[in-house]
Motif scaffolding. Structure first.
Motif, PDB file in Angstrom:
ATOM      1  N   GLU A 132     -12.666  67.721  21.666  1.00 53.20           N
ATOM      2  CA  GLU A 132     -13.513  66.570  21.348  1.00 53.20           C
ATOM      3  C   GLU A 132     -12.833  65.649  20.350  1.00 53.20           C
ATOM      4  N   ALA A 183     -11.714  63.796  33.848  1.00 52.22           N
ATOM      5  CA  ALA A 183     -10.651  63.647  32.846  1.00 52.22           C
ATOM      6  C   ALA A 183      -9.756  62.465  33.197  1.00 52.22           C
ATOM      7  N   LEU A 236     -10.363  57.601  22.414  1.00 46.08           N
ATOM      8  CA  LEU A 236     -11.333  56.506  22.463  1.00 46.08           C
ATOM      9  C   LEU A 236     -11.006  55.438  21.426  1.00 46.08           C
ATOM     10  N   ALA A 249     -16.900  58.321  28.394  1.00 45.86           N
ATOM     11  CA  ALA A 249     -16.605  59.415  27.463  1.00 45.86           C
ATOM     12  C   ALA A 249     -17.578  59.403  26.285  1.00 45.86           C
ATOM     13  N   GLU A 250     -17.865  58.218  25.735  1.00 43.39           N
ATOM     14  CA  GLU A 250     -18.793  58.130  24.598  1.00 43.39           C
ATOM     15  C   GLU A 250     -20.182  58.621  24.973  1.00 43.39           C
ATOM     16  N   ILE A 272     -10.404  63.595  22.253  1.00 42.79           N
ATOM     17  CA  ILE A 272     -11.111  62.544  22.997  1.00 42.79           C
ATOM     18  C   ILE A 272     -11.486  61.411  22.058  1.00 42.79           C
ATOM     19  N   ARG A 273     -11.965  61.743  20.868  1.00 39.86           N
ATOM     20  CA  ARG A 273     -12.333  60.695  19.902  1.00 39.86           C
ATOM     21  C   ARG A 273     -11.116  59.848  19.509  1.00 39.86           C
ATOM     22  N   ARG A 299     -21.018  60.581  27.505  1.00 34.96           N
ATOM     23  CA  ARG A 299     -20.970  62.018  27.816  1.00 34.96           C
ATOM     24  C   ARG A 299     -21.030  62.837  26.539  1.00 34.96           C
ATOM     25  N   LEU A 300     -20.232  62.439  25.538  1.00 35.58           N
ATOM     26  CA  LEU A 300     -20.237  63.163  24.266  1.00 35.58           C
ATOM     27  C   LEU A 300     -21.583  63.029  23.555  1.00 35.58           C
ATOM     28  N   GLN A 321     -16.817  67.703  30.161  1.00 32.54           N
ATOM     29  CA  GLN A 321     -16.334  67.064  31.386  1.00 32.54           C
ATOM     30  C   GLN A 321     -16.764  67.876  32.602  1.00 32.54           C
ATOM     31  N   GLU A 348     -11.608  59.258  32.388  1.00 36.44           N
ATOM     32  CA  GLU A 348     -11.696  59.016  30.949  1.00 36.44           C
ATOM     33  C   GLU A 348     -10.349  58.629  30.351  1.00 36.44           C
ATOM     34  N   ARG A 349      -9.265  59.053  30.958  1.00 34.66           N
ATOM     35  CA  ARG A 349      -7.930  58.651  30.500  1.00 34.66           C
ATOM     36  C   ARG A 349      -7.570  57.261  31.005  1.00 34.66           C
TER      37      ARG A 349
END
Length: 107
Positions: A12, A69, A19, A44-45, A15-16, A47-48, A54, A72-73
């Motif tokens: 996570e 994934a 982002l 992604a935001e 991911i942050r 979802r978190l 994911q 989100e990338r």
């Protein structure tokens, strides 16, 4: 070796950080990929924010974790039907809008 909670926390955090890089990129001149980068960041935001992994989102959408994934990338622009399923799974509306560019109003 990391415990499962520690691995999830590291994931996570990664991911942050990703982002944040996307947000910085969106603050500069838009290029061809800016729209998909923005969509990737929003997915992604959200979802978190919902506490989904994911894998959880993939199950809800009917796809694979690797597809989420990749999205989100910003690896590949998603199809509109995929975006509709993702929006539904994230309890969101998908809005697509065309706006005239500066001064290009029909005469």
């Amino acid at each position: 070796m990391y415990s499962i909670p520690a691995m999830a926390e590291r994931t996570e955090e990664a991911i942050r950080r990703r982002l944040e890089r996307v947000r910085e990129r969106l603050g500069t001149e838009p290029d061809e990929g800016w729209l998909f980068a923005r969509i990737a960041a929003e997915v992604a935001e959200r979802r978190l924010a919902l506490g989904l992994s994911q894998s959880d989102l993939a199950r809800l959408v009917g796809t694979t974790q690797s597809a989420i994934a990749r999205l989100e990338r910003g690896g590949r622009p998603p199809r509109i039907d995929t975006l509709l399923r993702i929006a539904d799974a994230l309890d969101c509306e998908l809005l697509v809008q065309l706006q005239p560019r500066n001064g290009n109003e029909p005469g």
